[in-house]
Design a protein around this motif. Structure first.
Motif: not given
Length: 118
Positions: A54, A68, A107
């Motif tokens: 990520d 997140k 995100y």
């Protein structure tokens, strides 16, 4: 058979879109309070752990992954929207949809603290 629903126990987030507020010389104004935002939806959320991939993804697109979360699927949320949690405004830079579980992962990058008293 009873369907299992996930609990989103970390709180509520509110999704907004920017209002087109411009200065005298037609530049877009930065959002400093709720007047610059148009409400879309309120959703319960659960904060997710941020994986190494990520962070790598966010770096490749020039963003910083600050938060997140997962929440129930609401198909009108896009990466053009903003999220408000408490008084912190976030830009959504990626929406990852899991249609099987009817969830989405947001995100987000922190933008600023805004005044929510109106």
């Amino acid at each position: 058979m009873k369907e299992k629903f996930n609990n989103y126990n970390d709180g509520f987030l509110r999704v907004y879109k920017d209002r087109e507020i411009r200065t005298d010389f037609s530049a877009k104004k930065n959002v400093k309070n709720l007047e610059g935002l148009e409400f879309i939806v309120k959703l319960g959320y659960a904060e997710c752990s941020k994986r190494q991939q990520d962070f790598e993804f966010s770096e490749t697109i020039g963003r910083s992954l600050n938060l997140k979360v997962k929440t129930r699927l609401y198909r009108y949320v896009t990466n053009k929207h903003k999220v408000l949690i408490s008084n912190i405004l976030y830009d959504i830079f990626e929406v990852d949809i899991d249609r099987g579980k009817q969830e989405m992962y947001l995100y987000m990058e922190e933008v600023r603290t805004i005044d929510i008293t109106n």
